[in-house]
Design a protein around this motif. Structure first.
Motif, PDB file in Angstrom:
ATOM      1  N   MET A   1       0.700  -1.160   0.165  1.00 25.70           N
ATOM      2  CA  MET A   1      -0.077   0.030  -0.052  1.00 25.70           C
ATOM      3  C   MET A   1       0.954   1.291   0.122  1.00 25.70           C
ATOM      4  SD  MET A   1      -2.639   1.213   2.854  1.00 25.70           S
ATOM      5  CE  MET A   1      -3.781   2.661   2.480  1.00 25.70           C
ATOM      6  N   SER A   2       0.558   2.125  -0.721  1.00 26.92           N
ATOM      7  CA  SER A   2       1.290   3.510  -0.950  1.00 26.92           C
ATOM      8  C   SER A   2       0.748   4.324   0.048  1.00 26.92           C
ATOM      9  CB  SER A   2       1.186   4.121  -2.128  1.00 26.92           C
ATOM     10  OG  SER A   2      -0.358   4.408  -2.328  1.00 26.92           O
ATOM     11  N   ALA A   3       1.627   5.444   0.649  1.00 27.87           N
ATOM     12  CA  ALA A   3       1.124   6.285   1.674  1.00 27.87           C
ATOM     13  C   ALA A   3       0.411   7.333   1.320  1.00 27.87           C
ATOM     14  CB  ALA A   3       2.664   6.975   2.371  1.00 27.87           C
ATOM     15  N   THR A   4      -0.624   7.490   2.089  1.00 26.87           N
ATOM     16  CA  THR A   4      -1.675   8.765   1.816  1.00 26.87           C
ATOM     17  C   THR A   4      -1.828   9.449   3.199  1.00 26.87           C
ATOM     18  OG1 THR A   4      -3.661   7.218   2.458  1.00 26.87           O
ATOM     19  CG2 THR A   4      -2.731   7.440   0.038  1.00 26.87           C
ATOM     20  N   PHE A   5      -2.201  10.391   3.102  1.00 21.66           N
ATOM     21  CA  PHE A   5      -2.507  11.410   4.291  1.00 21.66           C
ATOM     22  C   PHE A   5      -4.002  11.034   4.903  1.00 21.66           C
ATOM     23  CE2 PHE A   5      -3.730  15.455   6.660  1.00 21.66           C
ATOM     24  CZ  PHE A   5      -2.512  15.239   7.551  1.00 21.66           C
ATOM     25  N   ASN A   6      -3.949  10.813   6.374  1.00 22.86           N
ATOM     26  CA  ASN A   6      -5.220  10.166   7.052  1.00 22.86           C
ATOM     27  C   ASN A   6      -6.008  11.346   7.561  1.00 22.86           C
ATOM     28  OD1 ASN A   6      -6.589   8.614   9.289  1.00 22.86           O
ATOM     29  ND2 ASN A   6      -6.955   7.535   7.021  1.00 22.86           N
ATOM     30  N   HIS A   7      -5.392  11.708   8.545  1.00 26.98           N
ATOM     31  CA  HIS A   7      -5.895  12.719   9.482  1.00 26.98           C
ATOM     32  C   HIS A   7      -4.677  13.695  10.174  1.00 26.98           C
ATOM     33  CE1 HIS A   7      -4.643   9.650  12.262  1.00 26.98           C
ATOM     34  NE2 HIS A   7      -4.725  10.574  13.603  1.00 26.98           N
ATOM     35  N   THR A   8      -5.220  14.845  10.815  1.00 28.01           N
ATOM     36  CA  THR A   8      -4.425  15.399  11.551  1.00 28.01           C
ATOM     37  C   THR A   8      -5.351  16.081  12.639  1.00 28.01           C
ATOM     38  OG1 THR A   8      -2.736  17.371  11.412  1.00 28.01           O
ATOM     39  CG2 THR A   8      -4.693  17.563  10.248  1.00 28.01           C
TER      40      THR A   8
END
Length: 124
Positions: A1-8
């Motif tokens: 799986m590639s990295a994606t932005f999830n939350h902040t």
């Protein structure tokens, strides 16, 4: 799986007020919230979690890529709400927008004092 932005987690003086500000500005619906967080979920699934930390809030910068139609509506909401905004991050061109990177952009502060940017074209 590639990295994606999830939350902040975004520090807020009033988490409900900040979440409402972003929901209305970005035209997104409320998301389920829990614990110390009031959540806003963007259309791409990214979760913004607003919390009230027991410390002084340091300004952060958050930039949102929006389409031209949402930019027009959001910019009008800023003006209608009396939110001071600038065409530049140095805050030298008040009341204006910019036309950088083949699109448009605007800078303003959210209720907690964070520097927010809306752009219609990505930088890269």
């Amino acid at each position: 799986m590639s990295a994606t932005f999830n939350h902040t987690i975004i520090a807020a003086k009033d988490r409900e007020e900040s979440a409402r500000f972003f929901r209305e500005l970005l035209e997104v619906k409320a998301a389920p919230s829990w614990g110390p967080f009031v959540n806003v979920q963007l259309t791409d699934g990214v979760l913004l979690q607003f919390a009230e930390p027991p410390v002084d809030i340091q300004m952060q910068h958050y930039a949102f890529l929006v389409d031209d139609e949402l930019f027009d509506r959001a910019h009008q909401r800023l003006r209608d709400g009396g939110v001071v905004h600038w065409a530049d991050p140095q805050m030298r061109r008040p009341g204006e927008i910019n036309h950088e990177h083949g699109g448009r952009g605007v800078y303003f502060k959210d209720p907690a004092g964070h520097a927010i940017e809306l752009i219609t074209r990505p930088y890269l």
